[in-house]
Design a protein around this motif. Structure first.
Motif, mmCIF file in Angstrom:
data_model
loop_
_atom_site.group_PDB
_atom_site.id
_atom_site.type_symbol
_atom_site.label_atom_id
_atom_site.label_comp_id
_atom_site.label_asym_id
_atom_site.label_seq_id
_atom_site.Cartn_x
_atom_site.Cartn_y
_atom_site.Cartn_z
ATOM 1 N N ASP A 234 0.149 1.314 -40.074
ATOM 2 C CA ASP A 234 -0.238 -0.050 -39.726
ATOM 3 C C ASP A 234 -0.108 -0.961 -40.939
ATOM 4 O O ASP A 234 -0.329 -0.543 -42.077
ATOM 5 C CB ASP A 234 -1.692 -0.095 -39.237
ATOM 6 N N GLY B 148 -8.565 -9.157 -34.110
ATOM 7 C CA GLY B 148 -9.691 -8.344 -33.671
ATOM 8 C C GLY B 148 -9.892 -7.152 -34.560
ATOM 9 O O GLY B 148 -8.979 -6.658 -35.203
ATOM 10 N N ASP B 149 -11.122 -6.687 -34.622
ATOM 11 C CA ASP B 149 -11.485 -5.531 -35.425
ATOM 12 C C ASP B 149 -11.008 -4.284 -34.721
ATOM 13 O O ASP B 149 -11.436 -3.975 -33.627
ATOM 14 C CB ASP B 149 -13.009 -5.473 -35.566
ATOM 15 N N GLN B 150 -10.083 -3.568 -35.318
ATOM 16 C CA GLN B 150 -9.655 -2.335 -34.684
ATOM 17 C C GLN B 150 -9.334 -1.319 -35.748
ATOM 18 O O GLN B 150 -9.257 -1.644 -36.917
ATOM 19 C CB GLN B 150 -8.457 -2.597 -33.803
ATOM 20 N N ALA B 151 -9.162 -0.105 -35.291
ATOM 21 C CA ALA B 151 -8.897 0.969 -36.231
ATOM 22 C C ALA B 151 -7.567 0.730 -36.922
ATOM 23 O O ALA B 151 -6.597 0.313 -36.306
ATOM 24 C CB ALA B 151 -8.881 2.293 -35.494
#
Ligand SMILES: Nc1nc2c(ncn2[C@@H]2O[C@H](COP(=O)(O)OP(=O)(O)O)[C@@H](O)[C@H]2O)c(=O)[nH]1
Ligand SMILES: [Mg+2]
Lengths: 423, 302
Positions: free
Chosen positions: A377, A369-372
């Motif tokens: 990270d 999923g697209d996340q910050a």
């Protein structure tokens, strides 16, 4: 050290806080007679030393900053140098705290082998700490050979049972990362058992000492056997001599070899030309290879500039690549922002189009999923660049497959990147 | 999978230093190369020639001169710059004293720490945004922590607790105005590497690196040189000893070692056997405090 063919091995420590990384480096240097007597004296008088009377706190060999000693932690990487008759070593001590992961990544990017330490006395039902996983993951992504050291065996009375439990956990971690057949060595960094020489403390351990394992590493791939890659650092103008005003291209050969008369290709348009001369300060060479800093002259005016690449052999350029990223900036990734991608000596505007997955360090699963993207990270992303970049895969050629992302507003180095595919 | 190059040890170090020098020049507007006439800066200058000849060097040479120099060193500095036809900028600590930006406890006090002030003033006067230095990580435990491209804030200060990441050999030399970089192409060289390279390349050095007879007094573990700014105290025994310098710095804090090594190969042989570190054997400025180097660097020292 002589100018003979000595092998260079660059080692970085990894693993969680207090597992004994700095002590291990101090111990390796101490037992290899790589510490000078004034440096040993300075250790025995050092403020904040945690050692008992008459003993040395060997972590202070590399924990050299005031705040590191005061807090008893490693903040940033330290580099130390020593040599055995066969091998010259660069040892890099990295910090264990999550907050300083970017410094660990810095150290790891300059190493060939990672020693991942685990404290044998602090495992609960074989569960490894998150930082142990994170560091092993980073080391593996950066292409390092991973060696595990199970430390503080004295605190578990050199129990083989405990060692086997830890070993099993490390093998599971290795399998999930794709590390094959790692060496796993039981040690006591404080006393030196199994560090430089083998100890009698564990008759059940049949492997070699840690330093012997590090010294007997295979050398890996010879960079000069890979396709020729040369990133121009500087255009040299030689004017006013009998030879017609000529432009040469100064740089360091990233990989492969090149010889006078051979055809090379310039940039993504792959304009062909031939090498007419290869020069250094005081020599004209017929041939040059990976690692050498040279100036190349071409037969044609090819109008190349700093940042342009000369290549031979197969070379794929692409405007879309997938890449592993280690996010190193305090500022989170902003999907609207553009970054500068630095590859070799080129700076190209780039955008992260999508985050394919982020690794969850608790179980190494991939979160979709697209996340910050935020500090520390590790993610697989899809990047788009303004102009095509050379899409050598990092695992095939770490010299050209690596890049950094720079935030053009703050100038911070925001991420370390490794190309994994071109689309 | 790991990778290696086939270059020999010194060739690898040389090529890396040339690469760093070229990156430093390409990524800055107004760089300078710190040149004191000492052995590390002589090696650095030699590597700069290898990186940029047949062109002129893309930067001037800069010396921060404490005025407390051993005989022959400034002469060597000036002659070297003149022989190469390169520009030499000298920033004098004496001028900072005149201006009042440096205050010394006594006229003969060490000017070593004051160098940082004069250096920062020179950076401001000339608008330098990047300084190349010959410092090596193996010299000191604070230096061991430093990046190749070491970022300095608008006060010239090194912040060891928040250094920029430095990945592979991809140096990020971008700055905000007022900030500067210190770049160290010899980061990965040891003292022995320096001497074996000097031998191989036949690099000229000031004569005080080689064994000579000099008046000295015993001071703890050191032979302290007797000079106009460091005279012998009343009743102190002045001896003429055969000595050489392992480092060359300010007269007030640099001591020679006893040695009969009269040429480079004899120095290499001694260096291999030495049980004292270079700074430990010669520098009184680092003895004052465990973190002396770190503190100076925080204040803008190289
Ligand atoms: N008992 C025991 N203590 C150790 C051993 N190795 C390191 N230590 C201690 O563990 C603490 C943390 O060590 P340090 O090297 O600073 O850990 P780092 O944070 O991983 O660098 C120090 O007090 C060390 O003396 C070991 O093998 N046995
Ligand atoms: Mg540590």
């Amino acid at each position: 050290m002589t100018q003979a063919q000595t092998k260079l091995v660059r080692i970085v420590t990894a693993g969680s806080v207090d597992d004994g990384k700095s002590t291990l480096i101090g111990r390796i240097l101490h037992d290899s007679q790589a510490l000078m007597s004034d440096q040993v004296d300075a250790l025995s008088n050092a403020r904040f030393s945690r050692a008992e009377e008459g003993d040395l706190d060997l972590s202070f060999v590399t924990d050299g900053l005031e705040s590191e000693r005061e807090q008893g932690i490693t903040i940033d990487v330290a580099y130390r140098y020593f040599a055995t008759p066969q091998t010259s070593f660069i040892v890099i001590d990295a910090p264990g705290h999550e907050q300083y992961t970017r410094n660990m990544v810095t150290g790891a990017s300059n190493a060939d082998v990672a020693i991942v330490l685990v404290d044998a006395s602090r495992l609960h039902q074989g569960a490894l700490k998150v930082q142990t996983r994170r560091h092993a993951t980073i080391a593996h992504l950066l292409g390092l050979k991973v060696v595990f050291a199970v430390n503080k065996m004295d605190l578990v009375n050199w129990s083989q049972k405990v060692f086997l439990e830890v070993e099993e956990s490390l093998r599971r971690l290795s399998r999930s990362l794709g590390i094959t057949n790692p060496a796993i060595v039981p040690i006591n960094a404080r006393s030196g058992d199994n560090v430089v020489s083998k100890s009698h403390a564990a008759s059940w351990y049949e492997g070699a000492s840690l330093l012997d394992i590090l010294q007997s590493q295979g050398e890996g791939t010879d960079l000069s056997e890979l396709p020729f890659r040369f990133s121009i650092q500087r255009v040299v103008r030689v004017d006013g001599h009998t030879r017609d005003a000529q432009r040469g291209y100064a740089g360091r050969i990233a990989s492969g070899q090149v010889a006078v008369g051979e055809e090379v290709f310039v940039g993504p348009n792959r304009r062909p030309t031939k090498i007419s001369r290869i020069e250094t300060y005081d020599q004209s060479l017929e041939r040059a290879e990976a690692g050498q800093s040279v100036t190349l002259y071409t037969e044609d005016e090819v109008d190349a500039a700093r940042g342009d690449l000369l290549t031979r052999g197969e070379a794929t350029y692409a405007k879309r690549v997938t890449a592993d990223l280690c996010w190193l900036d305090d500022q989170v990734w902003d999907p609207r922002r553009r970054y500068l991608l630095q590859q070799g000596t080129a700076n190209i505007t780039a955008k992260i189009e999508s985050v394919l997955h982020i690794r969850d360090m608790r179980d190494l699963s991939e979160v979709r999923g697209d996340q910050a993207l935020k500090l520390n990270d590790i993610a697989l992303v899809q990047l788009q660049t303004q102009t095509p970049i050379l899409a050598d895969l990092f695992q095939d050629n770490p010299k050209t497959g690596a890049f950094i992302l720079i935030d053009p507003d703050t100038n911070q180095t925001a991420a370390a990147g490794m190309i994994r595919g071109a689309t | 999978m790991t990778f290696f190059s086939r270059l020999l040890h010194l060739d690898r170090l040389e090529s890396e230093a040339i690469y760093i020098l070229r990156e430093a020049a390409a990524q800055s507007r107004n760089p300078a190369l710190l040149f004191s006439g000492g052995k590390d800066s002589a090696v650095l200058l030699h590597l700069a020639l290898k990186a940029f000849r047949p062109e002129r060097l893309p930067f001037p040479l800069l010396h921060v001169d404490t005025g407390h120099n051993f005989e022959g060193v400034t002469q060597f500095r000036d002659e070297t710059a003149a022989r190469l036809g390169e520009r030499l900028v000298v920033a004098h600590v004496e001028e900072s004293i005149q201006r009042g930006s440096v205050r010394l406890a006594s006229p003969t006090a060490s000017r070593n720490a004051a160098q940082a002030v004069t250096l920062l003033e020179a950076i401001e006067t000339h608008g330098f945004d990047l300084l190349l230095g010959g410092a090596r990580r193996d010299e000191d435990k604070a230096r061991a922590k430093e990046r190749v491209f070491s970022h300095r804030d608008a006060f010239g200060a090194w912040n060891p607790k928040s250094q920029r990441p430095e990945l592979w050999d991809l140096y990020n030399g971008r700055l905000q105005t007022g900030e500067n970089f210190r770049v160290f192409p010899l980061s990965n060289w040891t003292e022995l590497d320096i001497w074996t390279y000097i031998e191989r390349e036949k690099i000229a050095l000031p004569s005080l690196y080689f064994a000579h007879v000099r008046p000295v007094v015993r001071d703890g573990d050191y032979w302290r040189p007797v000079t106009p700014v460091t005279p012998a105290a009343e009743g102190q025994l002045v001896e003429n000893r055969l000595v050489r310098f392992r480092t060359v710095g300010d007269m007030t804090c640099t001591c020679p070692i006893e040695s009969n090594a009269a040429d480079v190969s004899a120095i290499i042989a001694e260096t291999r056997l030495s049980t004292l570190s270079e700074r430990g054997a010669t520098r009184m400025d680092d003895k004052v405090n465990e973190a002396a180097m770190e503190r100076r660097k925080r204040e803008g020292y190289f």
